[in-house]
Structures are given as structure tokens and as C-alpha cells.
Write a protein that holds these residues in place. Sequence first.
Motif, short mmCIF file in Angstrom:
data_model
loop_
_atom_site.label_atom_id
_atom_site.label_comp_id
_atom_site.label_asym_id
_atom_site.label_seq_id
_atom_site.Cartn_x
_atom_site.Cartn_y
_atom_site.Cartn_z
N ALA A 218 4.38 -1.45 19.25
CA ALA A 218 3.40 -1.93 18.28
C ALA A 218 2.18 -2.43 19.04
O ALA A 218 2.28 -2.80 20.22
N PRO A 219 1.01 -2.47 18.44
CA PRO A 219 -0.20 -2.85 19.15
C PRO A 219 -0.29 -4.33 19.51
O PRO A 219 -1.23 -4.75 20.13
N LYS A 220 0.74 -5.13 19.12
CA LYS A 220 0.71 -6.55 19.42
C LYS A 220 0.61 -6.78 20.92
O LYS A 220 1.35 -6.18 21.69
N PRO A 221 -0.27 -7.67 21.41
CA PRO A 221 -0.40 -7.92 22.84
C PRO A 221 0.92 -8.41 23.43
O PRO A 221 1.67 -9.13 22.79
N SER A 222 1.21 -8.01 24.65
CA SER A 222 2.45 -8.41 25.31
C SER A 222 2.16 -9.05 26.65
O SER A 222 1.04 -9.00 27.16
N ALA A 223 3.23 -9.63 27.25
CA ALA A 223 3.06 -10.25 28.56
C ALA A 223 2.63 -9.23 29.60
O ALA A 223 1.94 -9.55 30.55
N ALA A 224 3.08 -7.96 29.42
CA ALA A 224 2.74 -6.93 30.41
C ALA A 224 1.25 -6.66 30.45
O ALA A 224 0.70 -6.27 31.47
N SER A 225 0.55 -6.85 29.31
CA SER A 225 -0.87 -6.56 29.28
C SER A 225 -1.72 -7.80 29.56
O SER A 225 -2.85 -7.69 30.00
N SER A 226 -1.17 -8.99 29.30
CA SER A 226 -1.97 -10.21 29.46
C SER A 226 -1.76 -10.88 30.80
O SER A 226 -2.45 -11.85 31.12
N GLY A 227 -0.79 -10.44 31.60
CA GLY A 227 -0.50 -11.06 32.88
C GLY A 227 0.60 -12.10 32.75
O GLY A 227 0.84 -12.66 31.68
N LEU A 228 1.27 -12.39 33.85
CA LEU A 228 2.37 -13.33 33.85
C LEU A 228 1.85 -14.76 33.87
O LEU A 228 1.04 -15.12 34.72
N PRO A 229 2.29 -15.62 32.94
CA PRO A 229 1.82 -17.01 32.92
C PRO A 229 2.12 -17.71 34.24
O PRO A 229 3.20 -17.52 34.82
N ALA A 230 1.20 -18.54 34.69
CA ALA A 230 1.38 -19.25 35.96
C ALA A 230 2.61 -20.16 35.93
O ALA A 230 3.23 -20.42 36.97
N SER A 231 3.00 -20.62 34.75
CA SER A 231 4.15 -21.51 34.63
C SER A 231 5.46 -20.82 35.01
O SER A 231 6.47 -21.49 35.26
N LEU A 232 5.46 -19.49 35.07
CA LEU A 232 6.67 -18.75 35.41
C LEU A 232 6.78 -18.42 36.89
O LEU A 232 7.82 -17.95 37.35
N HIS A 233 5.71 -18.68 37.64
CA HIS A 233 5.71 -18.31 39.05
C HIS A 233 6.78 -19.07 39.84
O HIS A 233 7.58 -18.49 40.57
N ALA A 234 6.79 -20.41 39.71
CA ALA A 234 7.74 -21.23 40.46
C ALA A 234 9.19 -20.92 40.06
O ALA A 234 10.06 -20.80 40.94
N PRO A 235 9.51 -20.76 38.76
CA PRO A 235 10.88 -20.39 38.41
C PRO A 235 11.33 -19.07 39.02
O PRO A 235 12.47 -18.95 39.47
N ILE A 236 10.43 -18.06 39.05
CA ILE A 236 10.80 -16.78 39.67
C ILE A 236 11.14 -16.99 41.14
O ILE A 236 12.14 -16.47 41.64
#
Length: 303
Positions: A218-236
Motif C-alpha cells: 500500500a502507498p502508506k509510508p514505511s520505515a524502509a522509506s523514511s529511515g531508521l529512527p535514531a532511538s533504535l540504533h542503540a538497541p540494535i
Amino acid sequence: MILTVEERDSILSELNEQQRDFLSKQLVRSRRTVFANAMAKEKGFHIPENADPEDIEALLDEWVYTGYIDAGSVSPELRCECGRSLRYQHQVEHKKTGEVKKFGIEHLKEHLGIDASMVSAIKKGFDAIDYELDEMLIKRKSDWQPNPEMLDIEGLPEDVMSHLKLGLPLLDRQVKRLRQQPPARKVWIDNYTPPVQEPSSNEDMLLDLFTWQEEPMAPKPSAASSGLPASLHAPIQAYIAGGVRSARVICELLIREQHADEERFLTGKPKIFIEVCRFIEQSYPNASVQALDKEDRSYSIPE
């Protein structure tokens, strides 16, 4: 062809100690994977079948498969939780409580309290493992040999290399995978080298690896198109430091524990998958990367 227990034992007895030890460890590892996959799917996680058991178990907080004992014959020394004498005793451990249960596979449902569909999936997976063991032993008995050109093992998958080095036959699925490798490796199989079309950029390669089999979105924006939120960097980075290697498992952990975007493709793959892979490969440029059937990526980070 399915071997009888006696036929299987006879061929196994002809293997050397190193070969038997390898197969024993592989059987445990394969059963861990089947068991963990069934438990993870019951919890709603979407994990590729070939993910490492250690990664899948990171998602679980209840029972994990720890191994089995083969007494060689039905023995009163080896019993199910219900007291029945066994030849094969399977063992599981509860991650939170440390409780250990030991049982025959037929009593899996009664002693773990899991539903019939999970029991069926686990038994079916265990049967498939035994079928592959029989396939290998039958090939061993008939003195099956690989194409000599395949003995140039540079660049071959780790599991194939292990079989060749130990003098064990390859499974049909391993041979099939080799035939599906890029053209540069196909010359070792059938002397055929079609022209190679290189992707125009690293971006094209990434998209080809990760999105070629997905259903229309569906055309709804996704994380893949908007970039990974900075808040997820440290958990990864914490998951990587904790030994999780599967990008798919990391995505599931982010969704469960960090409230990451849980949008998915119709295949079940999280839409944040591409950005998670991109972040890992940018953060760990020396990482060893293995693409797993275009469903997952496994990362080995050098210390």
C-alpha cells in the motif's frame, strides 16, 4: 527411502568418531531450530526456517530445546516424565524458571501444555531431520561422491565445506543450493557460465536482495522509506553485542521490545528490515555477511 532403526544404527556404526560427533551435534542443532521456530511462530513472530537457533531463542521466554539422549535401545535407565522407558529422550528447559523436562516425543503435548498444531509442526520438522539423516546415510552406504570440480571449496557455504572436509555426502538440498549460486560458482557444477549483469549501484543491490519477492505494498509510508529512527540504533547495537546475528530476529526484537514500526510485507517480513540491515552494515563495516535465501541476513561481527 526410509531406513529402519536397525539399518540406520548399522551405517552409523561404520562412520568414524569425528563423523558421528558432527552428525550428533547437527541433529541437536536442527531440532533446536525446529522447536524454536514452532514456539516463535506460536507467539506471532515471522522467522525464516534457516535462522540460527540461538537467534530464534532470543525471542522466547519459555521452553527451549536443549538436546536428546539415544540409549541405543529402549532402556529403563531412560524415562519419560510419565515413567515410560525410552530409547530417545528429548530435553527442554524453561528460560525463566530453569525447569527441565525430559520426555518421549509422543508425550510432547502432555508435558509442555502446547497446542496440537505446534506439536504437529515439531514432529513434522523432526521427521524431516531424520529423513535427511537417512538420505545422507544411504548415500554413504552407496559410496556417493561429489563432482570432483566441487572439491575446490573456496567460497562454498560453511555447511557444504564441513561435509566435504569430513568425507560426508552432500544432501540434495545442498546440491540444489550450489546449482542456484551465482554464475561464477556454477562452473564448478556444470561448466556453464552465463554472462553476469552487475547491479548499477550498491542501492540497487540492496533493493534486489531484500525486495524482489515481496508483494505489492500500500502507498502508506514505511520505515524502509523514511529511515531508521535514531532511538533504535542503540538497541540494535545491544542485540548485536548480545550475540544475535539474524537481521530478521533483530527486527522482531525491535518490534516487541522497542515498539518499532510493525508494518509488514504480505510475506511477513517487517518493512524495517532493509533499514536495519543498512544500519548494521554501516555501523560494522568489517562484519561478515551471509544472505540466507533472500529471506534474512546473518552478521558475524569480529571482536
